[in-house]
Enzyme design. Structure first.
Site, short mmCIF file in Angstrom:
data_model
loop_
_atom_site.label_atom_id
_atom_site.label_comp_id
_atom_site.label_asym_id
_atom_site.label_seq_id
_atom_site.Cartn_x
_atom_site.Cartn_y
_atom_site.Cartn_z
N ASN A 34 -6.61 0.34 5.51
CA ASN A 34 -7.17 -0.75 5.09
C ASN A 34 -6.35 -1.66 4.36
OD1 ASN A 34 -9.53 -0.13 6.62
ND2 ASN A 34 -10.66 0.69 4.74
N GLY A 35 -6.43 -2.83 4.99
CA GLY A 35 -5.46 -3.92 4.13
C GLY A 35 -4.16 -3.86 4.28
N GLY A 37 -2.64 -4.88 7.03
CA GLY A 37 -2.23 -6.11 7.86
C GLY A 37 -2.19 -6.06 9.24
N GLU A 161 -10.05 -3.07 16.47
CA GLU A 161 -11.48 -1.97 16.14
C GLU A 161 -12.39 -1.93 16.93
OE1 GLU A 161 -11.01 0.10 13.62
OE2 GLU A 161 -10.18 -0.69 11.84
#
Ligand code: ADP
Length: 250
Positions: A34-35, A37, A161
């Protein structure tokens, strides 16, 4: 994509050194914590965010000169973007996927509505084409949005996703539809997922992003990569690889 570096104003680099190419019919799965990019990377491919260094070509055309957006479809993470009370029929919502190909005046023709009905048929909703979108169940609304995504027969699909945006039934249907268009050699897919099993079933290539691009290569290289074993652990790495061989992970 060549030498891509990105940061939000006032922030640090989200990612750097991203380089890859995708060929027609490829399914590139983008993995990373997560995070790291991943969503930002998809947005730079769509020109929604500007990298401060590097270049992107779509269908061989530099992104800043590319205008044929009807060839590209994007499924954002949040499919609730469309107001569930939108006062239109399922067929009209599905037909919205044809708008980017139109010039002014942007009116639907009979042929457009026929395409929308065919797309609804593919997602099992032919009988609900004239139902008001807001009166369908949540799962049916998701299927209408899939019909909207696929109605224009896009050549490049960017999916953020899809497993988290779709319920179980819609997800199964979606992946079988993707496999069908992929098998026809029509579509190229770039796909962010946390679902390692699905990644293994569909990917031809994998890209692992974590501040920088840590891996990008074909499925076989991924399965032999010591770097990926170190980052993901042998279990996850083998989950992806076994699913790819059609086996169930132990
Ligand atoms: P991922 O999809 O891998 O979870 P994102 O691309 O969503 O990662 O986010 C990467 C980083 O950029 C995160 O640290 C996130 O907080 C930050 N970020 C995302 N969108 C913005 C924005 N619009 N402005 C500033 N920072 C952002």
């Amino acid at each position: 994509v060549e030498g891509l570096y990105f940061r939000y104003p006032g922030g640090r680099d989200v990612f750097g050194g991203v380089e890859f190419s995708v060929d027609k019919g490829d399914c590139l799965v983008v993995l990373g914590p997560n995070g790291s990019g991943k969503t930002t990377l998809l947005k730079t491919l769509l020109g929604l965010e500007q990298p401060y260094e590097g270049s992107i070509d779509l269908f061989g055309i530099p992104l800043n000169g590319f205008s044929d957006w009807s060839r590209v479809a994007y499924l954002p993470q949040n499919t609730r973007l469309l107001n569930p009370h939108f006062p239109a029929t399922a067929a009209e919502v599905a037909a919205l996927g044809l708008l980017s190909a139109k010039k002014f005046p942007r009116r639907f023709t009979e042929l457009d509505m026929e395409k929308a009905r065919l797309a609804l048929d593919k997602v099992g909703l032919a009988a609900r084409a004239d139902s008001i979108y807001g009166e369908l169940s949540g799962g049916q609304q998701q299927r209408v949005l899939l019909a909207r995504l696929l109605v224009g027969e896009p050549e490049l699909l960017l999916l953020d996703e899809p497993s988290s945006a779709l319920d179980n039934d819609s997800r199964g249907l979606f992946f079988s539809l993707l496999d069908a268009i992929n098998a026809e050699g029509k579509s190229t897919v770039i796909w962010i997922t946390h679902d390692m099993g699905e990644a293994g079933k569909h990917a031809t290539k994998l890209l692992y992003l974590d501040g920088k691009m840590r891996f990008c290569g074909a499925m076989g290289e991924f399965c032999r990569s010591n770097e990926m074993e170190r980052l993901l652990g042998p279990f996850t790495q083998h989950t992806v690889c076994h699913m790819h061989d059609g086996e169930r992970p132990k």
